[in-house]
Design a protein around this motif. Structure first.
Motif, PDB file in Angstrom:
ATOM      1  N   TYR A  41       0.822  -1.208   0.000  1.00 44.33           N
ATOM      2  CA  TYR A  41       0.000   0.000   0.000  1.00 44.33           C
ATOM      3  C   TYR A  41       0.858   1.262   0.000  1.00 44.33           C
ATOM      4  O   TYR A  41       0.495   2.268  -0.604  1.00 44.33           O
ATOM      5  CB  TYR A  41      -0.950  -0.001   1.196  1.00 44.33           C
ATOM      6  CG  TYR A  41      -1.933   1.134   1.166  1.00 44.33           C
ATOM      7  CD1 TYR A  41      -2.969   1.157   0.232  1.00 44.33           C
ATOM      8  CD2 TYR A  41      -1.825   2.200   2.041  1.00 44.33           C
ATOM      9  CE1 TYR A  41      -3.863   2.201   0.175  1.00 44.33           C
ATOM     10  CE2 TYR A  41      -2.718   3.252   2.001  1.00 44.33           C
ATOM     11  CZ  TYR A  41      -3.736   3.241   1.062  1.00 44.33           C
ATOM     12  OH  TYR A  41      -4.619   4.285   1.011  1.00 44.33           O
ATOM     13  N   ALA A  42       2.022   1.227   0.655  1.00 43.95           N
ATOM     14  CA  ALA A  42       2.910   2.393   0.678  1.00 43.95           C
ATOM     15  C   ALA A  42       3.406   2.716  -0.728  1.00 43.95           C
ATOM     16  O   ALA A  42       3.486   3.885  -1.125  1.00 43.95           O
ATOM     17  CB  ALA A  42       4.088   2.131   1.608  1.00 43.95           C
ATOM     18  N   LYS A  43       3.708   1.689  -1.510  1.00 39.12           N
ATOM     19  CA  LYS A  43       4.168   1.926  -2.884  1.00 39.12           C
ATOM     20  C   LYS A  43       3.028   2.409  -3.780  1.00 39.12           C
ATOM     21  O   LYS A  43       3.256   3.165  -4.714  1.00 39.12           O
ATOM     22  CB  LYS A  43       4.806   0.663  -3.449  1.00 39.12           C
ATOM     23  CG  LYS A  43       6.115   0.347  -2.760  1.00 39.12           C
ATOM     24  CD  LYS A  43       6.834  -0.793  -3.400  1.00 39.12           C
ATOM     25  CE  LYS A  43       8.135  -1.040  -2.651  1.00 39.12           C
ATOM     26  NZ  LYS A  43       8.936  -2.075  -3.268  1.00 39.12           N
ATOM     27  N   VAL A  44       1.811   1.981  -3.480  1.00 37.07           N
ATOM     28  CA  VAL A  44       0.657   2.457  -4.242  1.00 37.07           C
ATOM     29  C   VAL A  44       0.462   3.956  -3.989  1.00 37.07           C
ATOM     30  O   VAL A  44       0.189   4.714  -4.916  1.00 37.07           O
ATOM     31  CB  VAL A  44      -0.619   1.661  -3.877  1.00 37.07           C
ATOM     32  CG1 VAL A  44      -1.865   2.309  -4.455  1.00 37.07           C
ATOM     33  CG2 VAL A  44      -0.506   0.229  -4.360  1.00 37.07           C
ATOM     34  N   GLN A  45       0.628   4.397  -2.745  1.00 38.87           N
ATOM     35  CA  GLN A  45       0.505   5.823  -2.437  1.00 38.87           C
ATOM     36  C   GLN A  45       1.596   6.628  -3.142  1.00 38.87           C
ATOM     37  O   GLN A  45       1.345   7.723  -3.636  1.00 38.87           O
ATOM     38  CB  GLN A  45       0.575   6.051  -0.934  1.00 38.87           C
ATOM     39  CG  GLN A  45      -0.686   5.618  -0.216  1.00 38.87           C
ATOM     40  CD  GLN A  45      -0.600   5.875   1.271  1.00 38.87           C
ATOM     41  OE1 GLN A  45       0.476   5.833   1.855  1.00 38.87           O
ATOM     42  NE2 GLN A  45      -1.753   6.143   1.874  1.00 38.87           N
ATOM     43  N   GLN A  48       0.552   6.939  -6.720  1.00 38.81           N
ATOM     44  CA  GLN A  48      -0.519   7.928  -6.885  1.00 38.81           C
ATOM     45  C   GLN A  48       0.031   9.347  -6.860  1.00 38.81           C
ATOM     46  O   GLN A  48      -0.410  10.201  -7.626  1.00 38.81           O
ATOM     47  CB  GLN A  48      -1.574   7.753  -5.808  1.00 38.81           C
ATOM     48  CG  GLN A  48      -2.462   6.558  -6.018  1.00 38.81           C
ATOM     49  CD  GLN A  48      -3.461   6.358  -4.881  1.00 38.81           C
ATOM     50  OE1 GLN A  48      -3.268   6.855  -3.785  1.00 38.81           O
ATOM     51  NE2 GLN A  48      -4.514   5.622  -5.165  1.00 38.81           N
ATOM     52  N   SER A  49       0.994   9.604  -6.013  1.00 38.06           N
ATOM     53  CA  SER A  49       1.564  10.955  -5.962  1.00 38.06           C
ATOM     54  C   SER A  49       2.362  11.262  -7.230  1.00 38.06           C
ATOM     55  O   SER A  49       2.338  12.383  -7.722  1.00 38.06           O
ATOM     56  CB  SER A  49       2.447  11.125  -4.728  1.00 38.06           C
ATOM     57  OG  SER A  49       3.586  10.289  -4.815  1.00 38.06           O
ATOM     58  N   THR A  69      -3.914   3.629 -10.756  1.00 33.24           N
ATOM     59  CA  THR A  69      -2.978   3.935  -9.676  1.00 33.24           C
ATOM     60  C   THR A  69      -3.390   3.307  -8.352  1.00 33.24           C
ATOM     61  O   THR A  69      -2.578   3.224  -7.442  1.00 33.24           O
ATOM     62  CB  THR A  69      -2.815   5.455  -9.480  1.00 33.24           C
ATOM     63  OG1 THR A  69      -4.088   6.031  -9.244  1.00 33.24           O
ATOM     64  CG2 THR A  69      -2.152   6.084 -10.672  1.00 33.24           C
ATOM     65  N   ARG A  70      -4.643   2.890  -8.224  1.00 35.10           N
ATOM     66  CA  ARG A  70      -5.051   2.145  -7.035  1.00 35.10           C
ATOM     67  C   ARG A  70      -4.695   0.663  -7.186  1.00 35.10           C
ATOM     68  O   ARG A  70      -4.893  -0.106  -6.260  1.00 35.10           O
ATOM     69  CB  ARG A  70      -6.558   2.283  -6.814  1.00 35.10           C
ATOM     70  CG  ARG A  70      -6.965   3.612  -6.256  1.00 35.10           C
ATOM     71  CD  ARG A  70      -8.397   3.600  -5.800  1.00 35.10           C
ATOM     72  NE  ARG A  70      -9.331   3.213  -6.845  1.00 35.10           N
ATOM     73  CZ  ARG A  70     -10.038   4.044  -7.580  1.00 35.10           C
ATOM     74  NH1 ARG A  70      -9.906   5.332  -7.402  1.00 35.10           N
ATOM     75  NH2 ARG A  70     -10.866   3.604  -8.496  1.00 35.10           N
TER      76      ARG A  70
END
Length: 130
Positions: A41-45, A48-49, A69-70
């Motif tokens: 989940y950290a890499k997904v955030q 997204q940025s 991106t999700r």
């Protein structure tokens, strides 16, 4: 106005169509928000940025409604089909048989439609991206 909306649910055919449409929308929303298993989940955030900053990823994310991106289950949407359709159109100029089918028109499409040529080619495209 509200009585007209109430009439939709009194007619069985309309009720079935409305319920089916709402069920498909709910299923798509569920699939567009459920992340693919095994993804950090950290890499997904971070992704997204980076996509929000602009670039190609932001452009592709625009077409998937943010599901790319999700890293959602339905994140690819119709992108593999569009990609394989473009590839088939480009191959039409290279492969004489595809050119012949295109020139023959409707009768050739009945025997071997572009969808039949496109369908198998979208699976490798989808598996490469997913």
């Amino acid at each position: 106005m509200l009585s007209r909306l109430g009439n939709i649910f009194r007619v069985p055919d309309l009720r079935n169509k409305v319920v089916f449409t709402l069920a498909i929308i709910a299923l798509y929303q569920f699939g567009a928000n459920v992340p693919v298993p095994g993804v950090s989940y950290a890499k997904v955030q971070l992704l997204q940025s980076q996509a929000g900053a602009s670039g190609v990823l932001g452009f592709l994310n625009l077409f998937s409604g943010g599901a790319l991106t999700r890293l959602a289950i339905f994140g690819l949407g119709v992108m593999p089909y569009i990609t394989s359709s473009i590839i088939i159109q480009l191959l039409t100029t290279v492969i004489p048989k595809l050119e012949e089918w295109r020139e023959q028109g409707r009768s050739a499409r009945r025997r071997s439609p572009r969808q039949r040529a496109t369908s198998p080619s979208r699976w490798p495209s989808c598996s490469r991206r997913g």
